[in-house]
Design a protein around this motif. Structure first.
Motif, PDB file in Angstrom:
ATOM      1  N   ALA A 153      27.492 -38.377  76.178  1.00 12.38           N
ATOM      2  CA  ALA A 153      28.485 -37.500  75.583  1.00 12.38           C
ATOM      3  C   ALA A 153      27.780 -36.681  74.810  1.00 12.38           C
ATOM      4  O   ALA A 153      28.134 -35.308  74.603  1.00 12.38           O
ATOM      5  CB  ALA A 153      29.375 -38.672  75.097  1.00 12.38           C
ATOM      6  N   GLU A 154      26.548 -37.061  73.940  1.00 15.85           N
ATOM      7  CA  GLU A 154      26.048 -36.106  73.055  1.00 15.85           C
ATOM      8  C   GLU A 154      25.430 -34.706  73.784  1.00 15.85           C
ATOM      9  O   GLU A 154      25.710 -33.770  73.372  1.00 15.85           O
ATOM     10  CB  GLU A 154      25.148 -36.986  72.197  1.00 15.85           C
ATOM     11  CG  GLU A 154      24.288 -35.907  71.040  1.00 15.85           C
ATOM     12  CD  GLU A 154      23.295 -36.851  70.252  1.00 15.85           C
ATOM     13  OE1 GLU A 154      22.953 -36.211  69.222  1.00 15.85           O
ATOM     14  OE2 GLU A 154      23.416 -38.008  70.482  1.00 15.85           O
ATOM     15  N   SER A 209      20.470 -44.513  76.380  1.00 11.12           N
ATOM     16  CA  SER A 209      21.138 -43.854  75.387  1.00 11.12           C
ATOM     17  C   SER A 209      22.651 -44.198  75.783  1.00 11.12           C
ATOM     18  O   SER A 209      23.519 -44.044  74.875  1.00 11.12           O
ATOM     19  CB  SER A 209      20.683 -42.486  75.460  1.00 11.12           C
ATOM     20  OG  SER A 209      21.509 -41.848  76.426  1.00 11.12           O
ATOM     21  N   GLY A 210      22.916 -44.657  76.896  1.00 14.35           N
ATOM     22  CA  GLY A 210      24.271 -45.016  77.205  1.00 14.35           C
ATOM     23  C   GLY A 210      25.151 -43.976  77.360  1.00 14.35           C
ATOM     24  O   GLY A 210      24.694 -42.790  77.323  1.00 14.35           O
ATOM     25  N   GLU A 211      26.357 -44.084  77.486  1.00 17.59           N
ATOM     26  CA  GLU A 211      27.674 -43.212  77.142  1.00 17.59           C
ATOM     27  C   GLU A 211      27.685 -42.287  76.210  1.00 17.59           C
ATOM     28  O   GLU A 211      27.759 -41.141  76.302  1.00 17.59           O
ATOM     29  CB  GLU A 211      29.017 -44.003  77.397  1.00 17.59           C
ATOM     30  CG  GLU A 211      29.325 -44.845  78.765  1.00 17.59           C
ATOM     31  CD  GLU A 211      30.470 -45.199  78.738  1.00 17.59           C
ATOM     32  OE1 GLU A 211      31.471 -45.326  78.056  1.00 17.59           O
ATOM     33  OE2 GLU A 211      30.803 -45.825  79.895  1.00 17.59           O
ATOM     34  N   HIS A 212      27.234 -43.058  74.840  1.00 18.24           N
ATOM     35  CA  HIS A 212      27.164 -41.932  73.770  1.00 18.24           C
ATOM     36  C   HIS A 212      26.261 -41.114  73.821  1.00 18.24           C
ATOM     37  O   HIS A 212      26.224 -39.795  73.497  1.00 18.24           O
ATOM     38  CB  HIS A 212      26.605 -42.959  72.414  1.00 18.24           C
ATOM     39  CG  HIS A 212      26.561 -42.283  71.166  1.00 18.24           C
ATOM     40  ND1 HIS A 212      27.704 -41.936  70.636  1.00 18.24           N
ATOM     41  CD2 HIS A 212      25.562 -41.749  70.579  1.00 18.24           C
ATOM     42  CE1 HIS A 212      27.207 -41.196  69.517  1.00 18.24           C
ATOM     43  NE2 HIS A 212      25.957 -41.167  69.423  1.00 18.24           N
ATOM     44  N   GLY A 213      24.800 -41.458  74.264  1.00 22.87           N
ATOM     45  CA  GLY A 213      23.848 -40.147  74.380  1.00 22.87           C
ATOM     46  C   GLY A 213      24.335 -39.215  75.518  1.00 22.87           C
ATOM     47  O   GLY A 213      23.919 -37.955  75.105  1.00 22.87           O
ATOM     48  N   GLU A 272      34.419 -31.984  71.530  1.00 19.86           N
ATOM     49  CA  GLU A 272      35.303 -33.119  71.395  1.00 19.86           C
ATOM     50  C   GLU A 272      36.025 -33.647  72.681  1.00 19.86           C
ATOM     51  O   GLU A 272      36.461 -32.732  73.526  1.00 19.86           O
ATOM     52  CB  GLU A 272      36.250 -32.838  70.130  1.00 19.86           C
ATOM     53  CG  GLU A 272      37.288 -33.903  69.836  1.00 19.86           C
ATOM     54  CD  GLU A 272      38.452 -33.764  68.923  1.00 19.86           C
ATOM     55  OE1 GLU A 272      39.051 -34.596  68.702  1.00 19.86           O
ATOM     56  OE2 GLU A 272      38.191 -32.554  68.282  1.00 19.86           O
TER      57      GLU A 272
END
Length: 341
Positions: A136-137, A130-134, A242
């Motif tokens: 971060a979520e 999922s990487g950094e986006h996952g 955020e």
């Protein structure tokens, strides 16, 4: 019951007093170090230890051509993998996964939605993909939507019960004894020691002073945005979903400049995430020292460098040879790794 009603009436002072009562192995270990009379007793004698001693002597001895006044004796340290363990995964990631599980009953949609589904099922392969986006979520879902005091209590309560999977000990006992000694040694010689980490700043600040002797105002880390608001006639800071600042890689020199305001003369890391911090520190005029912890002890801790998802040491290891940074061989340079050994 809402989080606000659950945490109402809990003061920051009371929360910190709870934290102070948690195991303080590192503090007693520092006392033992001071009482021993030996400089850096958990370090083996050799070129690595001598390089540190020579550097400190050079910049602190008045009359030395390399002398630095105390105000300029700034030392920055990464946290994960430099001051405490980062395998089998970063400690804050363990915290995030535990928080997902704790909040899952109020979020039934998570059982079918990634990356939450992977987190709940312990599917690290999918989670990693999922990487950094996952990530971060997951962080936004578990770290935001509450006040700073509420988050503080969650962190303190988690550290009180969480145990590392390998050593079966509280995470705060898994700081590296040689690094605790080095931090104390530098401060005794007029240095100001800072933590500069990709980890969450409010995840680290509740315990760094007790474990490392580094007060919260000397911790630089990643952060999410907060806003000031009045609630029931009382002022509070509310954590928003955020991102505010990522203190990793190129972000580390930016964070040092923004929050410390002086370029360090010593920087200590262990991974490619620390490369730019070491470059920023050492590629300047004057006597400066860059150091990397190389995890080489599979028996007492872990052995890894170029081929790992956590704490990858590849580009920085190559740069160390070019820039004459000191590479600390954990297996050969440290007599012991943890205070409990």
């Amino acid at each position: 019951m809402s989080s606000k009603s659950y945490f109402s009436g809990v003061s920051r002072r009371a929360l910190l007093s709870v934290l102070a009562a948690l195991p303080a192995l590192s503090i007693s270990a520092r006392a033992q170090t001071a009482a021993s009379g030996d400089t850096l007793p958990s370090w083996n004698d050799g070129a690595t230890k001598q390089a540190i001693l020579n550097f400190v002597a050079a910049v602190t001895r008045e009359g030395s051509p390399d002398f630095m006044p105390p105000a300029e004796r700034i030392a920055t340290f990464d946290n994960d993998g430099t001051l405490w363990v980062e395998h089998p995964m970063y400690t804050q990631l363990v915290f995030v996964l535990d928080r997902v599980k704790a909040l899952a009953p109020t979020h039934p949609e998570w059982k079918d939605a990634q990356p939450f589904k992977a987190a709940l099922e312990g599917d690290m392969k999918t989670l990693g993909a999922s990487g950094e986006h996952g990530m971060a979520e997951l962080v936004m879902a578990t770290h935001a939507g509450m006040t700073t005091d509420e988050f503080l209590k969650i962190v303190i309560d988690w550290f009180a019960t969480a145990r590392d999977s390998k050593f079966k000990r509280p995470y705060t006992e898994l700081s590296y004894q040689p690094m605790i000694e080095l931090l104390a040694y530098l401060r005794a010689n007029g240095f100001k020691t800072f933590i500069v980490s990709g980890g969450g700043i409010e995840f680290m600040r509740p315990w760094t002073e007790r474990v490392y002797g580094v007060p919260p105002e000397q911790v630089v880390g990643s952060s999410i945005k907060t806003k000031f608001q009045m609630h029931d006639g009382r002022p509070e800071l509310f954590r928003l979903a955020e991102m505010n600042f990522i203190d990793d890689n190129v972000g580390k020199p930016v964070g040092i400049n923004q929050f410390i305001g002086r370029r360090p003369i010593l920087a200590f890391g262990n991974s490619d995430g620390d490369l730019e911090m070491l470059q920023w520190t050492t590629m300047s005029r004057g006597t400066r020292l860059g150091l990397l912890v190389h995890h080489t002890d599979a028996e007492r801790e872990y052995a890894y460098d170029r081929d790992t998802s956590f704490g990858r040491l590849d580009q920085a290891l190559d740069a160390a040879a070019l820039n004459k940074w000191v590479v600390v061989d954990m297996k050969n340079d440290w007599k012991r790794i943890f205070a409990f050994e």
